[in-house]
Motif scaffolding. Structure first.
Motif, PDB file in Angstrom:
ATOM      1  N   HIS A 140       0.836  -1.207   0.000  1.00 41.71           N
ATOM      2  CA  HIS A 140       0.000   0.000   0.000  1.00 41.71           C
ATOM      3  C   HIS A 140       0.871   1.257   0.000  1.00 41.71           C
ATOM      4  O   HIS A 140       0.620   2.209  -0.754  1.00 41.71           O
ATOM      5  CB  HIS A 140      -0.921   0.023   1.210  1.00 41.71           C
ATOM      6  CG  HIS A 140      -1.926  -1.094   1.247  1.00 41.71           C
ATOM      7  ND1 HIS A 140      -2.480  -1.625   0.115  1.00 41.71           N
ATOM      8  CD2 HIS A 140      -2.482  -1.763   2.292  1.00 41.71           C
ATOM      9  CE1 HIS A 140      -3.331  -2.581   0.446  1.00 41.71           C
ATOM     10  NE2 HIS A 140      -3.354  -2.682   1.761  1.00 41.71           N
ATOM     11  N   GLU A 141       1.890   1.272   0.852  1.00 42.71           N
ATOM     12  CA  GLU A 141       2.755   2.452   0.952  1.00 42.71           C
ATOM     13  C   GLU A 141       3.522   2.681  -0.345  1.00 42.71           C
ATOM     14  O   GLU A 141       3.664   3.822  -0.811  1.00 42.71           O
ATOM     15  CB  GLU A 141       3.730   2.286   2.120  1.00 42.71           C
ATOM     16  CG  GLU A 141       3.080   2.380   3.493  1.00 42.71           C
ATOM     17  CD  GLU A 141       4.000   1.930   4.604  1.00 42.71           C
ATOM     18  OE1 GLU A 141       5.217   1.764   4.337  1.00 42.71           O
ATOM     19  OE2 GLU A 141       3.511   1.729   5.732  1.00 42.71           O
ATOM     20  N   MET A 142       4.015   1.595  -0.928  1.00 43.07           N
ATOM     21  CA  MET A 142       4.773   1.733  -2.172  1.00 43.07           C
ATOM     22  C   MET A 142       3.866   2.198  -3.312  1.00 43.07           C
ATOM     23  O   MET A 142       4.271   3.020  -4.145  1.00 43.07           O
ATOM     24  CB  MET A 142       5.459   0.408  -2.519  1.00 43.07           C
ATOM     25  CG  MET A 142       6.555   0.014  -1.543  1.00 43.07           C
ATOM     26  SD  MET A 142       7.295  -1.608  -1.895  1.00 43.07           S
ATOM     27  CE  MET A 142       8.347  -1.219  -3.295  1.00 43.07           C
ATOM     28  N   LEU A 143       2.636   1.697  -3.344  1.00 38.67           N
ATOM     29  CA  LEU A 143       1.709   2.117  -4.392  1.00 38.67           C
ATOM     30  C   LEU A 143       1.343   3.593  -4.220  1.00 38.67           C
ATOM     31  O   LEU A 143       1.204   4.328  -5.208  1.00 38.67           O
ATOM     32  CB  LEU A 143       0.452   1.249  -4.360  1.00 38.67           C
ATOM     33  CG  LEU A 143      -0.527   1.486  -5.517  1.00 38.67           C
ATOM     34  CD1 LEU A 143       0.103   1.079  -6.846  1.00 38.67           C
ATOM     35  CD2 LEU A 143      -1.816   0.707  -5.306  1.00 38.67           C
ATOM     36  N   THR A 144       1.204   4.039  -2.984  1.00 34.84           N
ATOM     37  CA  THR A 144       0.928   5.453  -2.722  1.00 34.84           C
ATOM     38  C   THR A 144       2.055   6.329  -3.254  1.00 34.84           C
ATOM     39  O   THR A 144       1.822   7.354  -3.897  1.00 34.84           O
ATOM     40  CB  THR A 144       0.749   5.690  -1.206  1.00 34.84           C
ATOM     41  OG1 THR A 144      -0.313   4.859  -0.719  1.00 34.84           O
ATOM     42  CG2 THR A 144       0.428   7.142  -0.916  1.00 34.84           C
ATOM     43  N   GLU A 145       3.294   5.914  -2.982  1.00 31.75           N
ATOM     44  CA  GLU A 145       4.463   6.648  -3.487  1.00 31.75           C
ATOM     45  C   GLU A 145       4.478   6.640  -5.014  1.00 31.75           C
ATOM     46  O   GLU A 145       4.740   7.651  -5.661  1.00 31.75           O
ATOM     47  CB  GLU A 145       5.737   5.992  -2.934  1.00 31.75           C
ATOM     48  CG  GLU A 145       7.031   6.653  -3.357  1.00 31.75           C
ATOM     49  CD  GLU A 145       7.352   7.889  -2.537  1.00 31.75           C
ATOM     50  OE1 GLU A 145       8.349   8.547  -2.854  1.00 31.75           O
ATOM     51  OE2 GLU A 145       6.599   8.208  -1.599  1.00 31.75           O
ATOM     52  N   PHE A 146       4.169   5.493  -5.594  1.00 29.13           N
ATOM     53  CA  PHE A 146       4.137   5.333  -7.050  1.00 29.13           C
ATOM     54  C   PHE A 146       3.117   6.299  -7.670  1.00 29.13           C
ATOM     55  O   PHE A 146       3.406   6.994  -8.647  1.00 29.13           O
ATOM     56  CB  PHE A 146       3.787   3.879  -7.373  1.00 29.13           C
ATOM     57  CG  PHE A 146       3.693   3.553  -8.845  1.00 29.13           C
ATOM     58  CD1 PHE A 146       4.820   3.551  -9.637  1.00 29.13           C
ATOM     59  CD2 PHE A 146       2.471   3.222  -9.406  1.00 29.13           C
ATOM     60  CE1 PHE A 146       4.745   3.240 -10.984  1.00 29.13           C
ATOM     61  CE2 PHE A 146       2.381   2.904 -10.751  1.00 29.13           C
ATOM     62  CZ  PHE A 146       3.521   2.915 -11.544  1.00 29.13           C
ATOM     63  N   LEU A 147       1.946   6.363  -7.074  1.00 29.75           N
ATOM     64  CA  LEU A 147       0.886   7.246  -7.581  1.00 29.75           C
ATOM     65  C   LEU A 147       1.265   8.722  -7.473  1.00 29.75           C
ATOM     66  O   LEU A 147       0.928   9.526  -8.343  1.00 29.75           O
ATOM     67  CB  LEU A 147      -0.405   7.001  -6.803  1.00 29.75           C
ATOM     68  CG  LEU A 147      -1.358   5.960  -7.367  1.00 29.75           C
ATOM     69  CD1 LEU A 147      -2.449   5.642  -6.361  1.00 29.75           C
ATOM     70  CD2 LEU A 147      -1.974   6.457  -8.665  1.00 29.75           C
ATOM     71  N   SER A 148       1.962   9.069  -6.406  1.00 28.93           N
ATOM     72  CA  SER A 148       2.295  10.476  -6.171  1.00 28.93           C
ATOM     73  C   SER A 148       3.143  11.060  -7.289  1.00 28.93           C
ATOM     74  O   SER A 148       3.054  12.255  -7.583  1.00 28.93           O
ATOM     75  CB  SER A 148       3.040  10.618  -4.836  1.00 28.93           C
ATOM     76  OG  SER A 148       2.231  10.184  -3.766  1.00 28.93           O
ATOM     77  N   TYR A 149       3.978  10.211  -7.908  1.00 29.68           N
ATOM     78  CA  TYR A 149       4.909  10.714  -8.916  1.00 29.68           C
ATOM     79  C   TYR A 149       4.673  10.098 -10.296  1.00 29.68           C
ATOM     80  O   TYR A 149       5.525  10.169 -11.166  1.00 29.68           O
ATOM     81  CB  TYR A 149       6.351  10.443  -8.472  1.00 29.68           C
ATOM     82  CG  TYR A 149       6.691  11.120  -7.157  1.00 29.68           C
ATOM     83  CD1 TYR A 149       6.996  12.469  -7.113  1.00 29.68           C
ATOM     84  CD2 TYR A 149       6.667  10.402  -5.956  1.00 29.68           C
ATOM     85  CE1 TYR A 149       7.294  13.094  -5.911  1.00 29.68           C
ATOM     86  CE2 TYR A 149       6.954  11.020  -4.751  1.00 29.68           C
ATOM     87  CZ  TYR A 149       7.272  12.375  -4.734  1.00 29.68           C
ATOM     88  OH  TYR A 149       7.556  12.992  -3.546  1.00 29.68           O
ATOM     89  N   LEU A 150       3.502   9.507 -10.500  1.00 26.92           N
ATOM     90  CA  LEU A 150       3.202   8.851 -11.766  1.00 26.92           C
ATOM     91  C   LEU A 150       3.191   9.881 -12.904  1.00 26.92           C
ATOM     92  O   LEU A 150       2.541  10.924 -12.787  1.00 26.92           O
ATOM     93  CB  LEU A 150       1.833   8.177 -11.664  1.00 26.92           C
ATOM     94  CG  LEU A 150       1.494   7.118 -12.720  1.00 26.92           C
ATOM     95  CD1 LEU A 150       2.429   5.928 -12.617  1.00 26.92           C
ATOM     96  CD2 LEU A 150       0.043   6.664 -12.557  1.00 26.92           C
ATOM     97  N   PRO A 151       3.921   9.611 -14.002  1.00 25.93           N
ATOM     98  CA  PRO A 151       3.919  10.562 -15.126  1.00 25.93           C
ATOM     99  C   PRO A 151       2.514  10.762 -15.683  1.00 25.93           C
ATOM    100  O   PRO A 151       1.658   9.870 -15.591  1.00 25.93           O
ATOM    101  CB  PRO A 151       4.834   9.878 -16.155  1.00 25.93           C
ATOM    102  CG  PRO A 151       5.661   8.909 -15.383  1.00 25.93           C
ATOM    103  CD  PRO A 151       4.802   8.455 -14.245  1.00 25.93           C
ATOM    104  N   ASP A 152       2.278  11.927 -16.278  1.00 29.39           N
ATOM    105  CA  ASP A 152       0.935  12.274 -16.755  1.00 29.39           C
ATOM    106  C   ASP A 152       0.434  11.339 -17.847  1.00 29.39           C
ATOM    107  O   ASP A 152      -0.788  11.189 -18.017  1.00 29.39           O
ATOM    108  CB  ASP A 152       0.928  13.719 -17.280  1.00 29.39           C
ATOM    109  CG  ASP A 152       1.092  14.733 -16.151  1.00 29.39           C
ATOM    110  OD1 ASP A 152       0.798  14.366 -14.996  1.00 29.39           O
ATOM    111  OD2 ASP A 152       1.521  15.865 -16.428  1.00 29.39           O
ATOM    112  N   HIS A 153       1.343  10.719 -18.598  1.00 23.82           N
ATOM    113  CA  HIS A 153       0.903   9.866 -19.708  1.00 23.82           C
ATOM    114  C   HIS A 153       0.637   8.423 -19.264  1.00 23.82           C
ATOM    115  O   HIS A 153       0.307   7.573 -20.086  1.00 23.82           O
ATOM    116  CB  HIS A 153       1.946   9.871 -20.832  1.00 23.82           C
ATOM    117  CG  HIS A 153       3.276   9.325 -20.420  1.00 23.82           C
ATOM    118  ND1 HIS A 153       4.197  10.054 -19.711  1.00 23.82           N
ATOM    119  CD2 HIS A 153       3.833   8.097 -20.600  1.00 23.82           C
ATOM    120  CE1 HIS A 153       5.268   9.310 -19.481  1.00 23.82           C
ATOM    121  NE2 HIS A 153       5.079   8.124 -20.000  1.00 23.82           N
TER     122      HIS A 153
END
Length: 851
Positions: A140-153
């Motif tokens: 969950h924590e890693m996915l949250t971090e992933f979402l925070s910086y996910l590129p716009d495309h």
């Protein structure tokens, strides 16, 4: 092939109901970072997502999640594999990180994947199905971090039965979250009519369809189950009118109804394959003991009996979750013996076909615990490098008798408990294991017993260190060394990771520095001459760090260099970086900034680890602080922009050092309130961890920042608290390294103490200690105001004569005083310089710039 089936978008039958409104809703997700599909089981989330993925004509990476994906390695490995099918360069970039996953921090994994996705051109959708099975806080924590910086495309679509257990409010406020809820999945009137007419081939009036939709509230699986019953029994208006109740009741009733109308052969096949999360004909035949499984699977699909093809070739299938749950429950209740036999056969097939982890899962679920432990033992070396969380998942469900009967498995279990911070449980298991070893026979001690006992004592030594009981830790290290003088695999577990074990920061567990000095020196002397023994690097680097804190720079540099010169420590970034940072600080303290920079640049080139960027971030942050006055803060500003840390982050306990460095840089750049916000939380963490060194570091920095903010009285109170904590342990560089601002604050403290503005309190510190700190600072800060003298004029003359080699008698003659007076002065010099011999006194006098 099992992994391939997870990553294949499920095959959609051509006779599905056309749902243009649902497709339009999913298309909206292409304008958001995150699209959430949330509805209970049986509402068609998977079907809708798969149908949309087939229609959009854009790259879509599919991952069907299951409970085993609670292991963070499996989760991100499957995400990477799926993306890699579309963009091989992303998989290639992630390979070194995933191959050393146990040595990689979560930040490294996410940063590497985001970097790979950043290089992707064009739109990409990542589809995570069945996310409700994920319960791991780490994922969950890693996915949250992933979402925070996910590129716009890049767009993430998540289907789940329940609300996501990750924070999405920040994304929602930016309009980057789109949600599809249960009402959106319910069949409407026209969709219901098309479903019964085209999919189920059942002629029904609009009134009957409307009534059934009302009874099921548009629940798709309920409609399908009702349709199967109506096919068997004919369209009966009474049945439709009486069809009500909650979804679970409807499902149980209709599944039973459907199941009873199947042939014995089909029921037998369904029951005996019900526990397989994914299956092909070969696996089914191994479990069933006869052929023609492919024909049976295809028959089930043609008759819409809740089976889902996972690839276009119809090679792999799975049952619908509702149907699988129903079948598994019946099978286990019907015949426990056959349940166990089926799992054993499946495990044999999995192991023979290279799916050892799936084999273990089958053995555990089927109750074959002894066989599971034997297979796990074979897998230990590989899994501890990448998937120790998988091991943990097995260990917690295997009955304890089977774990404790295998000392190697028991030791690995304890090591994993230590890694994840379950210290109480690890210690409890260690006590029981030690008792069992003491009761073992002597003959056994000559072979496997020696290995088991040695590794156990090593783990116990680390547990004692965590509890700050270094005397007990030393006793266990002694037992370990006698059992395994050649060393152990466990010594370098996670040694190439930023987080690593507590050995990466040993002084955090040592509140009393004199015993720490003895402890560290003892084991450096004991192990430093061993070949291929990198473990000693932790102790030598920590000893060097202690010498540096005490301002014994020559010793600090010698021990740090001894670590860096060892060939055996080079593969272990944690040791190399620690020793390099200490050696660099010594050079900086001596005024050789260029050599300090060059040493750290060399350290960067020596690091070979998935956590490379995190180690480099730590090095660059330290350089930015050391060189701040020389480059007008340019390095510090650059580091702040690229470090990936923010003052308002939630701070994990394992990242104290990183966020202390952040506070230091923020303070130097004038962002004082942000720095104070970080420090307030760090101080609470230091109190919780009972870490004296960290409390001191925070209080010292807080004092400086409060002084900058104009709160001089509060600043001096914080400084006095720090001095009080430091005096008994003789902390020195924690003050000296802050340079002129600290010297001025200390001078102000002395003047206020002497003038009575600061009255004695519970935190009162001796002025002699403060004078020693200022005297030590004077060497590198020549423009300070006159310092209060540490030695009297006569004592200064005497230490000068001692340096020239004069005896006590010769000093008395030259000063024309009694020899007893000389003896008295020398005793005072020893006391003030904390020395017990002429040699020590001279060295301390040189360190304090008294000569």
């Amino acid at each position: 092939m099992l992994v391939a089936a997870k990553l294949q978008c499920p095959t959609i039958r051509s006779a599905l109901v056309d749902r243009p409104l649902m497709i339009r809703k999913l298309n909206e997700g292409l304008h958001a970072k995150l699209t959430i599909l949330v509805a209970p089981a049986g509402y068609g989330k998977t079907t809708a997502l798969a149908q949309w993925a087939k229609q959009i004509g854009l790259p879509a990476a599919w991952i069907s999640l299951d409970k085993k994906d609670n292991d963070s390695f499996r989760f991100w490995n499957h995400v990477t594999e799926s993306i890699g099918r579309l963009h091989p360069n992303v998989k290639h970039a992630m390979h070194p990180i995933l191959s050393e996953y146990a040595s990689s921090s979560a930040d490294t994994v996410i940063a590497a994947l985001l970097e790979g996705l950043g290089s992707v051109t064009g739109e990409l959708s990542i589809l995570l199905d069945d996310y409700h099975v994920i319960e791991s806080p780490v994922v969950h924590e890693m996915l949250t971090e992933f979402l925070s910086y996910l590129p716009d495309h890049v767009h993430l679509f998540i289907a789940a039965r329940t609300e996501l257990p990750i924070p999405v409010k920040r994304l929602q406020t930016r309009g980057q979250v789109y949600k599809i809820i249960v009402q959106d999945f319910c069949f409407q009137q026209e969709e219901g009519i098309a479903f019964f007419r085209d999919c189920m081939c059942i002629p029904m009036s609009r009134e009957d369809v409307s009534l059934l939709l009302g009874q099921t509230e548009g629940w798709i699986s309920g409609l399908q189950l009702a349709g199967l019953s109506l096919k068997e029994n004919g369209v009966n208006p009474d049945f439709i009118r009486e069809f009500n109740g909650n979804q679970r009741d409807i499902a149980d009733y209709l599944l039973e109804e459907v199941f009873q109308h199947l042939t014995d052969k089909t029921r037998h096949f369904l029951l005996h394959t019900s526990f397989l999360s994914r299956m092909n004909s070969s696996l089914c035949e191994a479990v069933m003991g006869h052929t023609h499984a492919q024909a049976q699977l295809e028959w089930l699909e043609r008759h819409q009996l809740f089976i889902v093809p996972l690839d276009e070739e119809r090679g792999w299938y799975r049952y619908h979750h509702l149907f699988a749950d129903f079948l598994r429950l019946r099978f286990r209740e019907l015949d426990k013996q056959q349940w166990m036999q089926a799992h054993a056969k499946a495990a044999d097939w999995f192991e023979a076909n290279g799916f050892a982890e799936e084999a273990v899962d089958c053995l555990i679920e089927g109750g074959h615990y002894a066989d599971a432990v034997k297979l796990i033992e074979k897998l230990l070396p590989a899994l501890m490098k990448t998937q120790w969380t998988v091991l943990y998942g097995w260990f917690v469900v295997i009955p304890d008798d089977y774990i404790s009967a295998n000392p190697m498995i028991e030791n690995f279990y304890m090591a994993i408990l230590m890694i994840i911070g379950q210290w109480d449980l690890a210690e409890m298991r260690a006590k029981r294991a030690e008792l069992r070893l003491q009761q073992g026979d002597v003959a056994e001690q000559e072979s496997d017993h020696r290995l088991a006992a040695g590794n156990l004592h090593l783990l116990q030594a680390m547990m004692a260190l965590y509890r700050k009981d270094i005397a007990r830790s030393s006793d266990y290290f002694d037992k370990f060394d006698r059992h395994l003088p050649e060393g152990s695999f466990f010594q370098q577990l996670n040694g190439n990771s930023v987080q690593g074990t507590q050995l990466g920061d040993m002084l955090a567990y040592m509140n009393e520095l004199r015993p720490a000095e003895h402890y560290l020196k003892l084991w450096v002397n004991r192990w430093e001459n061993k070949r291929n023994y990198p473990f000693v690097g932790h102790f030598a680097a920590s000893y060097s760090e202690l010498m540096y804190e005490w301002n014994r720079l020559e010793e600090a540099e010698r021990y740090a260099r001894s670590v860096l010169d060892r060939e055996d420590v080079q593969p272990f970034a944690q040791i190399v970086v620690k020793a390099s940072l200490i050696a660099s600080r010594v050079l900086h303290a001596k005024g050789d900034n260029q050599a300090a920079i060059e040493l750290l640049e060399r350290a960067k080139s020596r690091i070979a680890t998935p956590d490379y960027q995190l180690f480099v971030r730590r090095i660059d942050g330290r350089l930015a602080c050391q060189l701040f006055q020389y480059d007008s803060g340019q390095l510090a500003a650059q580091w702040l922009q690229t470090c990936g840390l923010a003052y308002n982050d939630v701070i994990p306990q394992t990242k104290f050092a990183e966020y202390y460095l952040l506070a230091e840089v923020l303070g130097k750049l004038g962002q004082l309130s942000e720095a104070m916000h970080v420090l307030e939380r760090l101080y609470q963490m230091a109190i919780t961890a009972d870490c004296l060194r960290d409390k001191i570091r925070v209080l010292v920095l807080k004092g400086l920042l409060l002084n900058k903010l104009g709160s001089q009285e509060v600043a001096l109170m914080e400084l006095e608290r720090a001095l009080y904590l430091c005096e008994s342990e003789k902390y020195c560089r924690s003050f000296i390294d802050h340079g002129k601002p600290m010297a001025e604050l200390l001078l102000d403290y002395i003047q206020r103490r002497q003038s009575g503005f600061i009255r004695p309190s519970d935190n009162t510190v001796s002025l002699l200690y403060v004078k020693k700190l200022l005297q030590a600072m004077n060497a590198s800060l020549p423009d300070l105001p006159p310092l209060p003298p540490l030695l009297t004029t006569q004592e200064t003359r005497i230490i000068g004569l001692i340096e020239k080699g004069l005896s006590n008698k010769e000093i008395a003659e030259q000063l024309q005083t009694a020899i007893t007076t000389v003896h008295s002065h020398i005793r005072n010099i020893y006391r003030k310089l904390e020395s017990s011999s002429r040699l020590q006194a001279l060295q301390r006098a040189k360190d304090l710039n008294l000569l």
